[in-house]
Write a protein that holds these residues in place. Structure first.
Motif, PDB file in Angstrom:
ATOM      1  N   SER A   1      57.372  69.130  52.251  1.00  0.00           N
ATOM      2  CA  SER A   1      56.692  69.469  53.894  1.00  0.00           C
ATOM      3  C   SER A   1      54.819  69.184  54.129  1.00  0.00           C
ATOM      4  CB  SER A   1      56.672  70.806  53.822  1.00  0.00           C
ATOM      5  OG  SER A   1      57.551  71.536  54.301  1.00  0.00           O
ATOM      6  N   ALA A   2      54.243  69.350  53.307  1.00  0.00           N
ATOM      7  CA  ALA A   2      52.463  68.125  53.425  1.00  0.00           C
ATOM      8  C   ALA A   2      53.557  66.425  53.589  1.00  0.00           C
ATOM      9  CB  ALA A   2      51.987  69.035  52.254  1.00  0.00           C
ATOM     10  N   GLY A   3      54.307  65.713  52.313  1.00  0.00           N
ATOM     11  CA  GLY A   3      54.582  64.754  52.323  1.00  0.00           C
ATOM     12  C   GLY A   3      55.550  64.063  54.032  1.00  0.00           C
ATOM     13  N   VAL A   4      55.579  64.852  54.101  1.00  0.00           N
ATOM     14  CA  VAL A   4      56.755  64.595  55.671  1.00  0.00           C
ATOM     15  C   VAL A   4      55.110  64.951  56.824  1.00  0.00           C
ATOM     16  CG1 VAL A   4      58.507  65.314  56.935  1.00  0.00           C
ATOM     17  CG2 VAL A   4      58.823  65.345  55.068  1.00  0.00           C
ATOM     18  N   ALA A   5      54.617  65.716  56.288  1.00  0.00           N
ATOM     19  CA  ALA A   5      53.662  66.367  57.738  1.00  0.00           C
ATOM     20  C   ALA A   5      52.385  64.783  57.739  1.00  0.00           C
ATOM     21  CB  ALA A   5      53.084  66.563  57.180  1.00  0.00           C
ATOM     22  N   ALA A   6      52.235  64.349  56.369  1.00  0.00           N
ATOM     23  CA  ALA A   6      51.519  62.956  55.727  1.00  0.00           C
ATOM     24  C   ALA A   6      52.188  61.423  57.270  1.00  0.00           C
ATOM     25  CB  ALA A   6      51.184  62.631  55.037  1.00  0.00           C
ATOM     26  N   VAL A   7      53.130  61.828  56.513  1.00  0.00           N
ATOM     27  CA  VAL A   7      54.160  60.011  57.593  1.00  0.00           C
ATOM     28  C   VAL A   7      54.457  60.437  58.525  1.00  0.00           C
ATOM     29  CG1 VAL A   7      56.426  59.223  57.349  1.00  0.00           C
ATOM     30  CG2 VAL A   7      55.232  60.029  55.300  1.00  0.00           C
ATOM     31  N   LEU A   8      54.288  61.566  59.158  1.00  0.00           N
ATOM     32  CA  LEU A   8      54.538  61.375  60.825  1.00  0.00           C
ATOM     33  C   LEU A   8      53.946  61.622  61.316  1.00  0.00           C
ATOM     34  CD1 LEU A   8      58.528  63.812  60.897  1.00  0.00           C
ATOM     35  CD2 LEU A   8      57.891  61.079  60.098  1.00  0.00           C
ATOM     36  N   ARG A   9      52.278  62.621  60.729  1.00  0.00           N
ATOM     37  CA  ARG A   9      50.943  62.666  61.649  1.00  0.00           C
ATOM     38  C   ARG A   9      50.756  64.411  62.337  1.00  0.00           C
ATOM     39  NH1 ARG A   9      47.020  57.378  61.170  1.00  0.00           N
ATOM     40  NH2 ARG A   9      47.534  57.193  58.876  1.00  0.00           N
ATOM     41  N   SER A  10      52.557  64.746  62.761  1.00  0.00           N
ATOM     42  CA  SER A  10      52.472  65.540  64.386  1.00  0.00           C
ATOM     43  C   SER A  10      53.430  66.542  63.850  1.00  0.00           C
ATOM     44  CB  SER A  10      53.502  64.906  65.076  1.00  0.00           C
ATOM     45  OG  SER A  10      54.327  65.407  66.211  1.00  0.00           O
ATOM     46  N   THR A  11      52.656  67.712  64.015  1.00  0.00           N
ATOM     47  CA  THR A  11      52.836  69.355  64.054  1.00  0.00           C
ATOM     48  C   THR A  11      54.520  69.188  64.218  1.00  0.00           C
ATOM     49  OG1 THR A  11      50.792  69.857  63.573  1.00  0.00           O
ATOM     50  CG2 THR A  11      52.490  71.428  64.091  1.00  0.00           C
ATOM     51  N   ILE A  12      54.378  68.723  65.654  1.00  0.00           N
ATOM     52  CA  ILE A  12      55.995  68.953  66.179  1.00  0.00           C
ATOM     53  C   ILE A  12      57.152  68.076  65.766  1.00  0.00           C
ATOM     54  CG2 ILE A  12      56.733  69.414  68.166  1.00  0.00           C
ATOM     55  CD1 ILE A  12      54.717  69.849  70.191  1.00  0.00           C
ATOM     56  N   ALA A  13      56.601  66.937  65.761  1.00  0.00           N
ATOM     57  CA  ALA A  13      57.575  65.791  64.633  1.00  0.00           C
ATOM     58  C   ALA A  13      58.129  66.250  63.029  1.00  0.00           C
ATOM     59  CB  ALA A  13      57.078  64.640  65.048  1.00  0.00           C
ATOM     60  N   SER A  14      57.267  66.923  62.841  1.00  0.00           N
ATOM     61  CA  SER A  14      57.498  67.489  61.245  1.00  0.00           C
ATOM     62  C   SER A  14      58.954  68.575  60.721  1.00  0.00           C
ATOM     63  CB  SER A  14      55.937  67.709  60.613  1.00  0.00           C
ATOM     64  OG  SER A  14      54.662  66.437  60.500  1.00  0.00           O
ATOM     65  N   LEU A  15      57.652  69.102  62.345  1.00  0.00           N
ATOM     66  CA  LEU A  15      58.853  70.695  61.936  1.00  0.00           C
ATOM     67  C   LEU A  15      59.956  70.070  62.530  1.00  0.00           C
ATOM     68  CD1 LEU A  15      56.161  73.084  63.057  1.00  0.00           C
ATOM     69  CD2 LEU A  15      57.504  72.960  60.780  1.00  0.00           C
ATOM     70  N   ALA A  16      60.128  69.380  63.177  1.00  0.00           N
ATOM     71  CA  ALA A  16      61.538  68.633  63.865  1.00  0.00           C
ATOM     72  C   ALA A  16      62.625  68.242  62.800  1.00  0.00           C
ATOM     73  CB  ALA A  16      61.400  67.822  65.509  1.00  0.00           C
ATOM     74  N   VAL A  17      61.725  67.909  62.174  1.00  0.00           N
ATOM     75  CA  VAL A  17      62.502  67.284  60.607  1.00  0.00           C
ATOM     76  C   VAL A  17      62.879  68.087  59.829  1.00  0.00           C
ATOM     77  CG1 VAL A  17      62.472  65.716  59.153  1.00  0.00           C
ATOM     78  CG2 VAL A  17      62.014  64.844  61.263  1.00  0.00           C
ATOM     79  N   LEU A  18      62.239  68.838  59.338  1.00  0.00           N
ATOM     80  CA  LEU A  18      62.106  69.856  57.864  1.00  0.00           C
ATOM     81  C   LEU A  18      62.750  71.192  58.593  1.00  0.00           C
ATOM     82  CD1 LEU A  18      58.574  69.718  56.573  1.00  0.00           C
ATOM     83  CD2 LEU A  18      60.317  68.515  55.622  1.00  0.00           C
ATOM     84  N   VAL A  19      62.518  72.063  59.824  1.00  0.00           N
ATOM     85  CA  VAL A  19      63.598  72.566  59.711  1.00  0.00           C
ATOM     86  C   VAL A  19      64.615  73.098  59.959  1.00  0.00           C
ATOM     87  CG1 VAL A  19      63.916  74.794  61.978  1.00  0.00           C
ATOM     88  CG2 VAL A  19      61.679  74.018  60.863  1.00  0.00           C
ATOM     89  N   PRO A  20      65.010  71.546  60.788  1.00  0.00           N
ATOM     90  CA  PRO A  20      66.937  71.080  60.051  1.00  0.00           C
ATOM     91  C   PRO A  20      66.897  70.881  58.715  1.00  0.00           C
ATOM     92  CG  PRO A  20      66.284  70.280  62.401  1.00  0.00           C
ATOM     93  CD  PRO A  20      64.657  71.178  61.354  1.00  0.00           C
ATOM     94  N   LEU A  21      66.048  70.440  58.572  1.00  0.00           N
ATOM     95  CA  LEU A  21      66.394  69.810  56.393  1.00  0.00           C
ATOM     96  C   LEU A  21      67.159  70.729  55.997  1.00  0.00           C
ATOM     97  CD1 LEU A  21      66.993  67.531  54.746  1.00  0.00           C
ATOM     98  CD2 LEU A  21      64.678  67.669  54.574  1.00  0.00           C
TER      99      LEU A  21
END
Length: 255
Positions: free
Chosen positions: A166-186
């Motif tokens: 999750s930290a790695g994805v957040a570093a790429v997207l740089r957005s809390t909302i966008a990161s959760l929008a990817v990770l929660v469905p995944l």
């Protein structure tokens, strides 16, 4: 990474992480949810013991029934610890203090992983003992049973590695909302959807949270037809890819 840059970066990251109230709220939620669900499921199984006397019943994995909420908590922790700095602009101050971006990212990942593991490990043991005690002596497991101790450690490792993904994805997207929008469905939707689609089910079993579930189980099950060792390799591969992607994004883009 410059020599001597890592030690002060570790101190700085530890200070930032421990002073965030969200860190302790999310970890406390992971602990409470897992222990509570372990108690509830253990009690339910003891009450309906006749329904669970089957060869494929896994008392250890069943006792970890609250792991989904634990996953959600550590996903939020990993995202907030990284994306929160970008959202607030704190990352610019952090990089002024630690201009070596490799040292900065290494320290962040190391501290985040260590803190998550330090909480996940006692959570795993507390959940195991609570659930198995609640199940009673007929169907429960003990740490001495084959695979049980490995599954307890696997539970803690599973949560820790998902936090780092999750930290790695957040570093790429740089957005809390966008990161959760990817990770929660995944982690909570896509795996179940893929399991129902012909021809895609085989690929879906290599999603990180499903691979991690093999670390927590002591009995094979049809949906995931590989063992704990393969599951560990799969989730480590996801973690390494996410952490490396986060580092590359940090090095190649302006803060």
């Amino acid at each position: 990474m410059r020599a001597g840059a890592l030690a002060p970066a570790l101190v700085a990251e530890w200070f930032k992480l421990r002073t965030l109230r969200s860190t302790w709220w999310t970890l406390a939620a992971a602990f409470g949810a897992n222990v509570t669900f372990g108690l509830l499921y253990g009690t339910m199984i003891r009450t309906n013991a006749a329904d669970y006397r089957t060869e494929d019943f896994d008392p250890v994995l069943t006792g970890f029934a609250g792991v989904s909420l634990g996953q959600l908590a550590v996903v939020c922790l990993g995202v907030m610890a990284v994306a929160g700095e970008h959202t607030t602009g704190l990352v610019r101050s952090s990089l002024i203090a630690v201009p070596d971006r490799t040292a900065y990212w290494t320290a962040k990942v190391a501290v985040l992983g260590a803190v998550t593991l330090a909480v996940a490990l006692p959570t795993a043991f507390a959940t195991f003992f609570t659930a198995q005690t609640a199940m009673g002596g007929e169907l429960n497991a003990s740490l001495g049973d084959p695979g049980a101790l490995r599954a307890v450690f696997g539970f803690a490792l599973h949560l820790t590695l998902l936090c780092l993904v999750s930290a790695g994805v957040a570093a790429v997207l740089r957005s809390t909302i966008a990161s959760l929008a990817v990770l929660v469905p995944l982690f909570f939707v896509i795996g179940d959807v893929l399991a129902t689609l012909p021809g895609i089910t085989a690929a879906g079993r290599f999603l990180p949270h499903l691979a991690g579930s093999r670390l927590m189980s002591t009995v094979p099950f049809d949906r995931i037809d590989y063992g704990p060792q393969t599951g560990l390799v799969v989730i480590l591969t996801w973690t390494a890819a996410a952490v490396l992607a986060g580092l590359l994004a940090l090095r190649r883009r302006d803060a």
